[in-house]
Each structure stands twice: as structure tokens, then as C-alpha cells.
Design a protein around this motif. Structure first.
Motif, PDB file in Angstrom:
ATOM      1  N   LEU A 595      69.247 -45.542  10.563  1.00 39.13           N
ATOM      2  CA  LEU A 595      68.236 -45.890  11.570  1.00 39.13           C
ATOM      3  C   LEU A 595      67.600 -47.214  11.190  1.00 39.13           C
ATOM      4  N   ARG A 597      64.838 -49.263  12.647  1.00 36.95           N
ATOM      5  CA  ARG A 597      63.789 -49.199  13.687  1.00 36.95           C
ATOM      6  C   ARG A 597      63.580 -50.630  14.185  1.00 36.95           C
ATOM      7  N   GLU A 599      62.110 -51.956  16.448  1.00 37.88           N
ATOM      8  CA  GLU A 599      60.801 -52.403  16.944  1.00 37.88           C
ATOM      9  C   GLU A 599      60.035 -53.198  15.887  1.00 37.88           C
ATOM     10  N   ARG A 634      68.739 -48.814  16.287  1.00 36.64           N
ATOM     11  CA  ARG A 634      68.102 -48.145  17.422  1.00 36.64           C
ATOM     12  C   ARG A 634      67.490 -49.216  18.310  1.00 36.64           C
ATOM     13  N   ASP A 637      62.084 -49.216  20.466  1.00 35.93           N
ATOM     14  CA  ASP A 637      61.418 -47.935  20.738  1.00 35.93           C
ATOM     15  C   ASP A 637      59.915 -48.169  20.739  1.00 35.93           C
ATOM     16  N   LYS A 642      53.300 -46.886  19.985  1.00 36.02           N
ATOM     17  CA  LYS A 642      53.684 -48.208  19.480  1.00 36.02           C
ATOM     18  C   LYS A 642      53.564 -49.252  20.589  1.00 36.02           C
ATOM     19  N   ARG A 660      58.263 -44.729  27.475  1.00 35.90           N
ATOM     20  CA  ARG A 660      58.458 -45.071  26.063  1.00 35.90           C
ATOM     21  C   ARG A 660      59.942 -45.003  25.745  1.00 35.90           C
ATOM     22  N   MET A 727      69.783 -40.715  20.425  1.00 39.51           N
ATOM     23  CA  MET A 727      68.809 -40.117  19.527  1.00 39.51           C
ATOM     24  C   MET A 727      68.348 -38.802  20.149  1.00 39.51           C
ATOM     25  N   GLU A 729      65.790 -36.514  20.398  1.00 41.79           N
ATOM     26  CA  GLU A 729      64.384 -36.271  20.063  1.00 41.79           C
ATOM     27  C   GLU A 729      63.631 -35.632  21.214  1.00 41.79           C
ATOM     28  N   GLY A 752      65.940 -37.115  15.864  1.00 45.88           N
ATOM     29  CA  GLY A 752      64.625 -37.650  15.492  1.00 45.88           C
ATOM     30  C   GLY A 752      63.685 -36.463  15.406  1.00 45.88           C
ATOM     31  N   THR A 753      63.642 -35.855  14.233  1.00 45.27           N
ATOM     32  CA  THR A 753      62.874 -34.604  14.138  1.00 45.27           C
ATOM     33  C   THR A 753      61.379 -34.817  14.311  1.00 45.27           C
ATOM     34  N   ASN A 754      60.914 -36.062  14.077  1.00 48.32           N
ATOM     35  CA  ASN A 754      59.471 -36.289  14.241  1.00 48.32           C
ATOM     36  C   ASN A 754      59.085 -36.015  15.683  1.00 48.32           C
ATOM     37  N   ASP A 755      59.805 -36.644  16.588  1.00 46.55           N
ATOM     38  CA  ASP A 755      59.489 -36.425  17.996  1.00 46.55           C
ATOM     39  C   ASP A 755      60.015 -35.089  18.502  1.00 46.55           C
ATOM     40  N   ARG A 765      52.156 -35.359  16.961  1.00 43.19           N
ATOM     41  CA  ARG A 765      52.277 -35.417  15.495  1.00 43.19           C
ATOM     42  C   ARG A 765      51.119 -36.170  14.848  1.00 43.19           C
ATOM     43  N   CYS A 802      67.618 -38.320  11.383  1.00 48.29           N
ATOM     44  CA  CYS A 802      66.933 -39.500  10.865  1.00 48.29           C
ATOM     45  C   CYS A 802      65.423 -39.329  10.879  1.00 48.29           C
ATOM     46  N   GLY A 803      64.939 -38.173  11.317  1.00 48.69           N
ATOM     47  CA  GLY A 803      63.498 -37.918  11.263  1.00 48.69           C
ATOM     48  C   GLY A 803      63.083 -37.650   9.824  1.00 48.69           C
TER      49      GLY A 803
HETATM   50  C1  PEP Z   1      61.792 -39.447  15.094  1.00 48.57           C
HETATM   51  O1  PEP Z   1      61.193 -39.272  16.155  1.00 48.57           O
HETATM   52  O2  PEP Z   1      62.084 -38.524  14.296  1.00 48.57           O
HETATM   53  C2  PEP Z   1      62.202 -40.806  14.693  1.00 48.57           C
HETATM   54  C3  PEP Z   1      62.975 -41.026  13.664  1.00 48.57           C
HETATM   55  O3  PEP Z   1      61.689 -41.814  15.435  1.00 48.57           O
HETATM   56  P1  PEP Z   1      60.227 -42.436  15.183  1.00 48.57           P
HETATM   57  O4  PEP Z   1      59.607 -41.699  14.033  1.00 48.57           O
HETATM   58  O5  PEP Z   1      60.444 -43.877  14.912  1.00 48.57           O
HETATM   59  O6  PEP Z   1      59.568 -42.159  16.496  1.00 48.57           O
END
Ligand code: PEP
Ligand code: MG
Length: 870
Positions: A595, A597, A599, A634, A637, A642, A660, A727, A729, A752-755, A765, A802-803
Motif C-alpha cells: 500500500l 498511500r 495521498e 492506491r 484516497d 483527509k 471519499r 481495496m 474496505e 483495508g481493515t481500518n475502514d 474509528r 493492508c489495514g
Molecule cells: C484501511 O482503511 O484499512 C486502510 C488501509 O486505508 P486508510 O487507513 O488509509 O483509510
């Protein structure tokens, strides 16, 4: 063009009998620093306030201690009897007029009990200020004793008005175009929005170009006019609407909301919970069962007197002696005689500072600290910012000294940045203050000398500047904690790159820890412990040794592949933000990049990077990798959390559910097309470039993005294979993995486990109350990943993660067991993630995964995998 009209002079009759005092001597910065406007003060000898000019009473504060008159020329003259007299809540004051009433010069306005106030108020000094000082050229107070209604106390010259078209722009009119943003707040100040908080609010509002209106019930007024604010008579607990229209509307609403919630310079910490936050919070708090005890939303607080909490800025453990680092205030003269000389001094100091920064940048580059060096490159850019210099030049033209004008300019910018509800931009305020101080030191000759530090030092400070941090001696400093700052400030980035444990946003009582006290700073846990026994310290030292030993073993094998005990290989790659990271990733044993990023290439700039600039960055990243290794780029984003100033996204009620990720690229295809062209142009530079679209939610999103990809690829003439992926997510993609995998030209997926966790649980989050529950080890999320992996593998497609969870040692064996083919981690985690994979057999991983998806809670899932013993 018609000629400007001649300036008019007005005499202000003394509104009180007493001794005239320069406003600068009033012991309240709101008046002394003229935040409310130009004016003068009188030490009263008698208890009656009269009108200094004829006009209309436009505001009379409910507590009777302040009144504003608007003269025929439009001057808004605010008279404030005593200091902190709002707290008397009307006692000792008898208003003699009403709002809307016309008064003549010398007409009595308020009677007040001088003796009573003398014992109750902080000071009797009474201030007369012109709230809309932009309408005047000068105000010249007399001196000595004046008699109310008789003597002239000051002379005011009106600013010469241009009569170009007869109609001046409305005050606060937005500087062309923009959007409208709206917010609601409750007033948290115990005595309402009286003069001092109102002046502070005006100050914040004036930092924005947008027109900002405040509204209570059916009344409204400009946030840039103190009189309008006072006229709204905002009391404690009142609901107020903020409406901003203009180019920076959203930022303005956010900054004002935050400033109001923070009390605008007043202590609002004793307010019952629910009143200190926005309306939405208050609405929730109405339900007593949901009401939290008094707690700060932003700062963690420990119950244990020997433990202070903050947030992780840089992981690691440090044991040492406290050194408190306090910055001395630099003294500056307010005014100066010779504007030309002052301007020359400022220019010379800025140039000298740029020279120093350049030297520092080159030294760091020579030492191989590219990332730190780049920060000082950015500092030079700040010093070349025309707006920053222009503001200072304007101050100099108005008779201020270069130092005074410069300080006002950079602190104004820094305050605006801090006011933005955006952690990244707020972090840049520290950079602004850092360079600002550097120039100020040059201008005044008051450079701060650095104290010699002993080995084993733990620094504590309100804030450290990026320069201070970059120059810390790693052999002496074993950790630091700051009461300000956050995890994404430059200071945190530098600390991580120097491997110094650091905690940001620590509780303020850290500043009271005595010099020399022995403490333990746990950067990983974001806390500082004090008063530890020798036994506890030895236990921690033993833990440090174990961590170091384990790290040494992991590091020794960092370049070996991650293969389970039964021969199953998992790719371990890195998450990066640019070329420095790419090089760093290679040093840590990454097998490529899962990944980039992209941005980060776009952020912290005033304009979008050109196609060629992007080609250069992507190619530099690619060349940092080994030939043929994957480099997953990527596409941009942004949106949600952001923002990009030069790519305005209209204000949305739910930005995380709005425009987004790839939706920005589909709405503004030229941005996506330029980026894709740059990627294709960099395709033959070593690594295997791959493109991944963020925030794909529907098949239609994918097809539209892929069509643009195909068009640009065809137009570029590139012959190298550039795989294209999605991705994962948004839960819809995981649920429909089978259909997505069947799409033509869809080569891979990365979770993207964060999202994905946020969207699965419908929890932000970053939410102060919910974030702790946003755990990707939630069985719902793991089930989505496991099902998706099976669907993709059935069609020969691979799945990465990649999260953040890919860097979580406890989750690694479960992810492998769910069928994840690639783990894309934060750079420092790579050796330990590889070690984790090697510690299990695939069979064990599958068994753990099968158990995990049947668990009921994330805690149950985590209890399946023992934590590393440290
Ligand atoms: C995610 O969402 O897991 C991710 C890797 O993207 P970002 O944290 O940059 O939104
Ligand atoms: Mg994401």
C-alpha cells in the motif's frame, strides 16, 4: 475611479471622571493586546458612565457592566466597567438607558457603586474600545484627569472611505465563492458570551475568509463583530447556530465550534457534562443512563496518581530522570519608528533563518536522515509563504516593530491551524511556531540556548518543536513526553524515525514532576509512571532486555521469507507514504509495498502535484524496491477525514458516507486520469507497479474506475503489465467477493481493515467514545475476510490485508488461517510479523481462524492467541 473622501476627526467626550490610562496597561490581554479594538482606559473617581458621543444604544449587557453605542459614523463604542465584573451578575450596576435608545454625548448611561466594585472587582479600570476599529485610522487618547461629559478624552480619525460605487462590501462578506457549512453549539461559559470570550471568538473568526453568522433564536449577527456577538446576549447553555459561507466555510465552523467548546479562554471544565460539547452530545446526555462522568473527550486521564496517560507518539520503553524543558518567552517591543528599517530587519532575519535551515537540511541529508531533512525543507517553504510575510509587513506599516508584527503573523496562522478539527493540519501548527520562533530569535537576538543533557534523560515539555526534536542527542535522551501534540505531528514522526519512545498529549500534571525524578516512559502504551520502587524498575529493565533480545532475533531474520512451519509462504510487504519509507521498508525486510498511500504525495501542498512530479515520486519509490517486487499504488484516497485544500469537496452531513476515496476520482476524473498517466509513465522503473482503487462499494464504481484505467493505459502506450485491484474496505465488496472477483481485469484485493471495521460496526474509528470498540478482531470482520478469501481463491485471485491489523502480532496467525496471502504492515512491524508467521503451522492457523469466526466478541478472539511475553 473617484478620489477618496477626506478623513473625519471625532472628539470622544470623557465617559467617566477619572485618570486616563493607556489601554496597553490594562491587566487583561484581551484589552491590552487590542483584541477588541483600539481604545483607552479610565481609572474612575466617580460612579457614572456617560455617552462619549451621540448615538444609539445597540447593546446593553444584561449584567449592566457593559454597554455599546453606535455613532452616526457607524463606530461601535464598547464601554466595559471594571475587569471581570460580569461575575457580579448585575450587582452594583444601574442601567439608565435601554437598547435601541438614542442618546446624546454626555447623557448618563449606567450608574455604578464605586465602593462596592472596589472591593469586588479585579480592577475598576474601565475600557472604552472601538469594536470595529477597521473604520478608524487612529485613536489618540489624552492623558491625566478628565471630567465626565466635559473634557475630550480621545480624538479619533475615521479611515478615509472610498466612494467608488457608494456601496462598501458588507462586513465579513466572503472572499469570493465557496460553500456553506453549519454547526450548532451550546454556550459553555458560566457567565455567557461576555466581552472577553466574545473578543476571542472574533479573533478566531477573523482568521477565516468566509462570512460567518451566529444565530440564536431568530436573532443573528456576524462572528467577526464583537458588538453583534454581545447583542445576541448568549447565556450559559444557550443553543447557537454557526453558519459560514465562503472558501473555508467548513474549517471556520469547525474552528469556532472547537474554540467555543474550549471556553474561549475561560475555564469551562467545571460544567456538567453534556454542556461542553456540541448539541449532538448534549442531546445524548439528556438520557441520564448514557451520561458519562466528567471527563475530557480528548485527553486520557488516569485514576492512579503515579500514572499519567497520553497517546503513543513513538513506541518503546525509556527509564530515566526527568528534565523539564520550558521555553522562555521572547520579549518584543510593540512599536518602532522606522518601518523601512523594520522591514529590512525582518527580511534579513528570514533570509538568515532560511540559510540555517538549509544547512540543517543538508547536514541531515548527509547523515542519511532524509525524512527529517525534508521537514526542514518544508520549514524553508513556510518562510517563503507570501501571506505570512504580507501580514507581518502590514503590521510594520501600521507602526509595529518587525518582531511584534512577525510574532502576530505566525501565531495567528498557527492558532488557525490548531483550531482546525484535523489532526494532521493541527500538527503543522508546531512547525509554524517553530520557524516563527527561529526568526523571532534572529530578530531580537534572544536565541534560546540549549541546556546540556545528562545520559538517561526523559524530557517533559508542553511541546517540542520539530527542530528541538531532530537535534535531540539519542545517546542522552531516552524518551520524551509532551502535553500537546498528537500521534501524527512531525515531532512524533521524527521521534519514531529516531526510535525515541515518546508520548504526546500527556496529562498536564506531567509539567509538575520535579526535575531529576526517576520515571518510566512507555511509548507503546502511551503512559508515564513515577514513584516506582527499585524492584519495579528492575522488573521493567528485565522486560526491556527481553524485548531487545527478541527484537535482535527477529531483526536477524528480517530478510528471510515468512514461511509457516509446514511450508506455507505468506508475502510480507510494507505500507508506505513515499520514497523515504520505501527505502526504509527495504531496510526492514519488506518484500515489496502492499500500500502506497498516494495521498501523502498530495497533502501538505498548496496545489496538486503535477503529472511529472507524480511520475518522479512513483519512480523513486519503484527504484527503491528490488526489481520485480510489487509496488501497490492506491489512487488518491481523500475526503472523509483527509481534506485537501485545493480539491474542495462540498460540505456533507456524513463525509464518511459521502464523496471519499474513488468517488472523488469519479467525480473529478481529471485528477484520477492524471494520476494514472503518471503511474503508467513510471511503470518501467524496476518494481512491478500495481494500481488499487480505494472505497469501491459497487460493481458500477469498479467498472467506471477500470474504464478510466483502461483508457489511460491504452493512451499511454505502456506495454508492461500493470495489475489492477480493489481495496476491500466497504462490506459490500467483501460480501460480494465472488461477483467482484469475476469482473474482467480485476486482479487482486486488499482488505483495508481500518475502514472495513468502521463500516461493519457503523462506528467511526476516530470517535472518542467508540474508537476502542472498533477492533478488527471482531468476529464479524474476520468472517467477512474469511468468506471473501474463499470466494477469491476459487477464482484464482489473491487477497492481502493492508489495514492496521496486519501489523498486530495477535491477529497474524488468524489472518493466515483465514486464507490471507499477503500482509502489508507498518515498516517497523515487518520483522516481528515475519517471525509470527514462522512460529505457527498453517494447520494451527486454520484451526485458530475456525475458532475465531465462532467467537462472540473480539476479546474472545484475542484470548485464542497468547500475547508476546515482554
Ligand atoms: C484501511 O482503511 O484499512 C486502510 C488501509 O486505508 P486508510 O487507513 O488509509 O483509510
Ligand atoms: Mg481506508
Amino acid at each position: 475611479m473617484s478620489e477618496p473622501t477626506t478623513a473625519t476627526r471625532i472628539d470622544f467626550i470623557a465617559p467617566l471622571t477619572g485618570i486616563l490610562v493607556p489601554i496597553e496597561q490594562v491587566p487583561d490581554p484581551v484589552f491590552a493586546q487590542k483584541m477588541m479594538g483600539e481604545g483607552f482606559s479610565i481609572d474612575p473617581l466617580a460612579g457614572q458612565l456617560v455617552a462619549p458621543v451621540a448615538g444609539e444604544v445597540v447593546d446593553l449587557q444584561q449584567s449592566g457592566h457593559a454597554v455599546t453605542i453606535r455613532s452616526a459614523d457607524g463606530l461601535e463604542i464598547l464601554m466595559h466597567i471594571g475587569l471581570d465584573t460580569v461575575q457580579l451578575q448585575g450587582q452594583g450596576f444601574t442601567p439608565l438607558v435601554a437598547e435601541g435608545q438614542q442618546v446624546t454625548a454626555g447623557e448618563p448611561l449606567i450608574d455604578f457603586e464605586l465602593d462596592f466594585l472596589a472591593t469586588r472587582a479585579k480592577s475598576l479600570l474601565t475600557q472604552i474600545v472601538i469594536a470595529n476599529s477597521d473604520l478608524i485610522d487612529s485613536l489618540t487618547p489624552k492623558s491625566g484627569l478628565v471630567n465626565a461629559g466635559q473634557d475630550v478624552a480621545a480624538q479619533v480619525t475615521l479611515a478615509a472611505a472610498s466612494d467608488d460605487d457608494g456601496a462598501a462590501a458588507a462586513p465579513g462578506a466572503p472572499a469570493g465563492g465557496g460553500t456553506t457549512a453549519i454547526g450548532e453549539v451550546l454556550i459553555p461559559n458560566p457567565t455567557g458570551m461576555h466581552a472577553r470570550p466574545a473578543a476571542n471568538l472574533v479573533n478566531v473568526a477573523k482568521g477565516f475568509d468566509s462570512d460567518i453568522q451566529l444565530e440564536k433564536d431568530d436573532e443573528s449577527g456576524s462572528a467577526k463583530s464583537i458588538v453583534s456577538i454581545l447583542a445576541l446576549a448568549l447565556a450559559f447553555g444557550d443553543k447557537m447556530t454557526i453558519t459560514a459561507t465562503g472558501p473555508d466555510a467548513q474549517e471556520a465552523v469547525e474552528a469556532l465550534t472547537r474554540a467555543i467548546n474550549d471556553g474561549l479562554g475561560e475555564d469551562v471544565s467545571t460544567m456538567p457534562s453534556g454542556t461542553e460539547d456540541t448539541l449532538a452530545t448534549a442531546a445524548v446526555a439528556e438520557d441520564a443512563s448514557l451520561q458519562e462522568p466528567e471527563e475530557s473527550f480528548n485527553q486520557p486521564k488516569s485514576e492512579d496518581p503515579n500514572v499519567l496517560l497520553g497517546v503513543t507518539a513513538s513506541p518503546g520503553l525509556g527509564i530515566g530522570q526527568v528534565v523539564q524543558l520550558r521555553h522562555e518567552e521572547i520579549e518584543v517591543q510593540e512599536t518602532a519608528e522606522d518601518p523601512a528599517q523594520e522591514r529590512a530587519n525582518l527580511d534579513a532575519s528570514v533570509e538568515r533563518s532560511i540559510g540555517e535551515l538549509n544547512e540543517l537540511q543538508q547536514r541531515l541529508e548527509a547523515e542519511g536522515s532524509e525524512e527529517k531533512a525534508a521537514i526542514f525543507g518544508a520549514h524553508q517553504e513556510i518562510l517563503r509563504d507570501p501571506e505570512l510575510l504580507d501580514r507581518a509587513y502590514k503590521g510594520i506599516e501600521q507602526g509595529k516593530s518587525a518582531a511584534f508584527a512577525w510574532r502576530a503573523s505566525y501565531t495567528g496562522f498557527a492558532t488557525t491551524l490548531e483550531g482546525l478539527d484535523n489532526e494532521v493540519l493541527a500538527g503543522r501548527a508546531a512547525d509554524m511556531r517553530d520557524v516563527g520562533q527561529r526568526v523571532l530569535g534572529e530578530l531580537t537576538g534572544q536565541r534560546q540556548e540549549k541546556a546540556e543533557l545528562a545520559a538517561g534523560t526523559i524530557l517533559i515539555a508542553e511541546d517540542l518543536s520539530p527542530s528541538d526534536t531532530a537535534q535531540l542527542d539519542r545517546s542522552k535522551v531516552v524518551g520524551f513526553a509532551t502535553t500537546q501534540g498528537g500521534a501524527s505531528s512531525h515531532v512524533a514522526i521524527i521521534a519514531r524515525s529516531m526510535d525515541i519512545p515518546a508520548v504526546a498529549g500527556i496529562e498536564n500534571r506531567a509539567l509538575d514532576i520535579p526535575e531529576g525524578a526517576r520515571v518510566v516512559l512507555d511509548g507503546t502504551a502511551g503512559k508515564l509512571q513515577m514513584n516506582l520502587s527499585d524492584e519495579e524498575i528492575s522488573g521493567i529493565e528485565a522486560r526491556q532486555r527481553r524485548i531487545a533480545e527478541r527484537k535482535a532475533v527477529e531483526d536477524a531474520a528480517k530478510d528471510e521469507p515468512a514461511v509457516t512451519t509446514d511450508g506455507h509462504q505468506v508475502a510480507v510487504v510494507a505500507n508506505i507514504g513515499g520514497a523515504d519509507d520505501a527505502r526504509d521498508a527495504m531496510q526492514h525486510g519488506a518484500e515489496g509495498v502492499g500500500l502506497l498511500r498516494s495521498e501523502f504525495v498530495f497533502m501538505e501542498r498548496a496545489t496538486a502535484p503535477s503529472e511529472q512530479e507524480q511520475v518522479d515520486v512513483y519512480a523513486e519509490c519503484s527504484r527503491a524496491l528490488k526489481p520485480g517486487q510489487p509496488l501497490v499504488l492506491r489512487t488518491l484516497d481523500v475526503g472523509g477525514d483527509k481534506p485537501l485544500s485545493y480539491l474542495p469537496i462540498p460540505t456533507e452531513e456524513n463525509p464518511f458516507l459521502g464523496i471519499r476515496g474513488v468517488r472523488v476520482g469519479l467525480e473529478q476524473p481529471q485528477v484520477l486520469r492524471t494520476q494514472l498517466r503518471a503511474i503508467f509513465a513510471a511503470a518501467d522503473t524496476g518494481a512491478e507497479l500495481q494500481v488499487m482503487f480505494p472505497m469501491i462499494a459497487t460493481i458500477d464504481d469498479w467498472r467506471r474506475a477500470k474504464a478510466i484505467f483502461d483508457e489511460e493505459r491504452a493512451a499511454s502506450g505502456v506495454t508492461t503489465n500493470v495489475p489492477c485491484g480493489i481495496m476491500m474496505e466497504v462490506p459490500s465488496v467483501a460480501v460480494m467477493a465472488q461477483q467482484f472477483a469475476a469482473e474482467e481485469g480485476c486482479d487482486f484485493f486488499s482488505v483495508g481493515t481500518n475502514d472495513l471495521t468502521s463500516y461493519t460496526l457503523a462506528m467511526d474509528r476516530g470517535h472518542p467514545k467508540l474508537a476502542a470498540q472498533v477492533d478488527p478482531c471482531n468476529p464479524a470482520v474476520l468472517t467477512l475476510i474469511g468468506n471473501a478469501a474463499a470466494a477469491l481463491h476459487a477464482q484464482g485471485k489473491w487477497l492481502g490485508v493492508c489495514g492496521g491489523v496486519a501489523s498486530d502480532p495477535q491477529a497474524v496467525p488468524i489472518l493466515v488461517g483465514l486464507g490471507v496471502d499477503e500482509l502489508s504492515c507498518s515498516i517497523p512491524a515487518i520483522p516481528s510479523v515475519k517471525a509470527k508467521v514462522r512460529a505457527y503451522s498453517l494447520e494451527q492457523c486454520k484451526h485458530l481462524a475456525a475458532q475465531a469466526v465462532t467467537c462472540s466478541t473480539p476479546e474472545e478472539v484475542r484470548s485464542l492467541v497468547p500475547m508476546d511475553e515482554d
